[in-house]
Design a protein around this motif. Sequence first.
Motif, short mmCIF file in Angstrom:
data_model
loop_
_atom_site.label_atom_id
_atom_site.label_comp_id
_atom_site.label_asym_id
_atom_site.label_seq_id
_atom_site.Cartn_x
_atom_site.Cartn_y
_atom_site.Cartn_z
N LEU A 75 0.83 -1.20 0.00
CA LEU A 75 0.00 0.00 0.00
C LEU A 75 0.87 1.26 0.00
N LYS A 76 1.87 1.28 0.86
CA LYS A 76 2.76 2.44 0.93
C LYS A 76 3.51 2.64 -0.38
N ARG A 77 3.95 1.54 -0.97
CA ARG A 77 4.67 1.63 -2.23
C ARG A 77 3.78 2.26 -3.31
N GLY A 78 2.53 1.83 -3.35
CA GLY A 78 1.61 2.39 -4.33
C GLY A 78 1.40 3.88 -4.15
N LEU A 79 1.28 4.33 -2.90
CA LEU A 79 1.10 5.76 -2.64
C LEU A 79 2.34 6.55 -3.04
N ARG A 80 3.53 6.01 -2.75
CA ARG A 80 4.77 6.71 -3.12
C ARG A 80 4.83 6.88 -4.64
N ILE A 81 4.52 5.82 -5.34
CA ILE A 81 4.57 5.87 -6.80
C ILE A 81 3.58 6.90 -7.33
N GLU A 82 2.39 6.93 -6.76
CA GLU A 82 1.36 7.88 -7.19
C GLU A 82 1.80 9.32 -6.97
N LEU A 83 2.36 9.60 -5.80
CA LEU A 83 2.80 10.96 -5.50
C LEU A 83 4.02 11.35 -6.34
N LEU A 84 4.94 10.42 -6.54
CA LEU A 84 6.10 10.71 -7.38
C LEU A 84 5.67 11.09 -8.79
N SER A 85 4.65 10.41 -9.29
CA SER A 85 4.14 10.72 -10.63
C SER A 85 3.56 12.13 -10.68
N LEU A 86 2.79 12.51 -9.64
CA LEU A 86 2.22 13.86 -9.60
C LEU A 86 3.31 14.92 -9.52
N ILE A 87 4.26 14.70 -8.62
CA ILE A 87 5.33 15.70 -8.41
C ILE A 87 6.19 15.82 -9.65
N LYS A 96 14.47 -2.08 -2.45
CA LYS A 96 14.65 -0.70 -2.87
C LYS A 96 14.57 -0.60 -4.40
N LYS A 97 15.21 -1.54 -5.07
CA LYS A 97 15.16 -1.55 -6.53
C LYS A 97 13.73 -1.72 -7.02
N MET A 98 13.00 -2.61 -6.37
CA MET A 98 11.62 -2.86 -6.76
C MET A 98 10.79 -1.58 -6.63
N ASP A 99 10.96 -0.86 -5.52
CA ASP A 99 10.25 0.40 -5.33
C ASP A 99 10.58 1.40 -6.43
N MET A 100 11.86 1.50 -6.76
CA MET A 100 12.30 2.45 -7.78
C MET A 100 11.74 2.07 -9.15
N LEU A 101 11.70 0.78 -9.46
CA LEU A 101 11.20 0.35 -10.76
C LEU A 101 9.69 0.51 -10.87
N TYR A 102 8.98 0.30 -9.77
CA TYR A 102 7.54 0.57 -9.78
C TYR A 102 7.29 2.07 -9.98
N ALA A 103 8.12 2.89 -9.37
CA ALA A 103 8.01 4.34 -9.56
C ALA A 103 8.30 4.69 -11.01
N ALA A 104 9.29 4.06 -11.59
CA ALA A 104 9.63 4.32 -12.99
C ALA A 104 8.48 3.94 -13.91
N ARG A 105 7.81 2.83 -13.60
CA ARG A 105 6.66 2.43 -14.42
C ARG A 105 5.55 3.47 -14.34
N SER A 106 5.30 3.98 -13.14
CA SER A 106 4.25 4.98 -12.97
C SER A 106 4.58 6.28 -13.70
N LEU A 107 5.87 6.61 -13.77
CA LEU A 107 6.30 7.87 -14.38
C LEU A 107 6.47 7.76 -15.89
N ALA A 108 6.37 6.56 -16.43
CA ALA A 108 6.68 6.35 -17.85
C ALA A 108 5.85 7.23 -18.77
N GLU A 109 4.58 7.43 -18.45
CA GLU A 109 3.72 8.22 -19.32
C GLU A 109 3.91 9.71 -19.11
N SER A 110 3.94 10.16 -17.85
CA SER A 110 4.03 11.59 -17.57
C SER A 110 5.44 12.14 -17.73
N ASP A 111 6.45 11.33 -17.44
CA ASP A 111 7.83 11.80 -17.50
C ASP A 111 8.75 10.65 -17.93
N PRO A 112 8.71 10.29 -19.22
CA PRO A 112 9.52 9.15 -19.69
C PRO A 112 11.02 9.35 -19.47
#
Length: 631
Positions: free
Chosen positions: A176-188, A214-230
């Motif tokens: 759950l926390k990982r998902g929220l981090r990814i969502e906020l990173l995408s917005l920011i 840690k890598k997994m968190d970063m890669l999930y964040a990268a996936r979330s950011l792929a559309e807004s900030d490739p």
Amino acid sequence: MREVYVLKIFILTVYIVLPISSVYSATLVINQTQNNSAKTTNQSETKETKNKKQDTTAQSQSKTISPTSYTQKQKGNAETFETPDDRITKAENLEKQRRERVLQAIDEMLAQTKAFPHPVVKIKVRSFVGDAIWNDQEVRAREILTEEYRNISLIKLPEQEDQKAQAFKGRELNQLKRGLRIELLSLISSHDPVLADSLLSEEQKASTGKEAEKKMDMLYAARSLAESDPEMSARIVKETMKTGLSDFISLPLIALRKSAPAEASAIFNEALSASRASNNLLEFGKLIPYILPTEEDLIWGRNYLADSQRAKDAGALIEFATALLVQQLESSQVNSNTSPTLIQREIIIWRSLLKIFGDVVPDKVWMVNMRINSLTSLLSKPPREQNTRDENKLSPADTLKKMIAEAESAFGVRRDGLLSRAAFEAENQGDIDQALFLEEKIENKERMVVETSVILSRASNKALNQGDPDIALSWARRIGMPNVRVTAFARVISAFQSVRKKETVSLLLDELLGWLDNYDNNSDKVAGVLKYIDTFAADDLERGFIALGKLVSAANKADLNPSPKPFRIHWYPEFHDFKKSLAPLAKADFERAFQEIQLIKDKELFLLVQASLCNEYLKSNKPKHVPKATR
């Protein structure tokens, strides 16, 4: 007196067609004439004359009001002409008032959520607000988003949740926390990638978890950011590659393939070259999902190698895989000292490659099968080897009979589980009727509905792939889960749209919405109506708004916090992307959508929906001068 009356009629007639300045002058003439008339005669107007005057005035007023050119403005008894500039000014004033009302609603939400008890709702609402006001109040928005990103690590389970399992409404807390981090990173990142980068680095330094996590968190964040900030997404992926490839590296690469295909291909080939240089089969295996057909490809029956770049990447992957196979086959031996775990992992790699080999170099499939057979022979025999051998010798029909007999002799939860297993085996063998018959025997009716819906959805999709939308529709109409039914109907409707059957499409849309409307008011219905809005509102706004009204009505009557079940995941408001759902409606008619959601009674749902709607409105109606964040 008759001359005066004629003069009045003439002047009133002129009043109808003259512009406002002339009307004003004519009014002065009338007053002056009336004064002169009073001085030259002592006779008063008769009742009949007064009535005629009133009728003439009423006719003149009705003729001067045009729905396309005039607006009635009361300034005494005068009327004014509304020019195009007037209309523009009026529209701008309305827009300004609407924007002020939205900003006021945002201020109220910030005040309400400052000490809000639900941590997930609080973080999501405030983050939507911060994202929405960035162009109006950048400093304030930065503070909100930064604070809420840091608050994610402070989330704790409510007392009523399962503390032992560390689960929040059926979702694992760290996930759950990982998902929220990814969502906020995408917005920011959509506003300031530098800030997003610094927050991610800060989080990674503070984390006490393992390097792989840690890598997994970063890669999930990268996936979330792929559309807004490739660009940032690619940078994160490359950063994780410095210490080897993660099992999750294909996730952001698949997402990047849509927004930045050249960049995704370049990273893939860079990782493939590193694997080739190290001759590391396991590292190489982590790249295979990037080439394999995705779930979306399979659902819509798309050729995953139709894209030339993807086909080229597949060729490079198979070229290296073939070299490894040749090397292994030439040795004619398999290291018997290799651990069973590594042998099993290699078997999985080669089995996953069978599909690509078959599509790219079918003449070399035999090499893959030979390697799989060699590896399989090394594995230690499982305890039930003899039973497994016996089962493998049974025909599919006999296997199913055996499974059914085993289920019939069991009781309670175990019986339900065995019936479920047999039902899905029947489905795999293509006997849908048998699968549904077995599902009907399951005592847990909620589980039965869920699993039956899955089986029917697969049957519907299979019929579509075989080119029979009518059969697909007949299966879809038997699905009991709202969100699954909407998905199945969407595929069928898409098939009818492709052959331009507009009337059929319209009837199916109404049928589906009517079925949803008659469904029990619970969280499943809310999820289904939202799925309907997500799927159809962008192309059919009127039905989208009708569905929004039904959503509000259902949500006000439903239990939006059902108890988690061991075999399913319920829909909860805090896990839904309302911005995606409301975007087309907010852009089409914000006022209508805004007024509709004011009727929502559940506080948490209302805040999430209103924050999402205001976010979409402000981001779609940016100020003329928008400051751009620098990288």
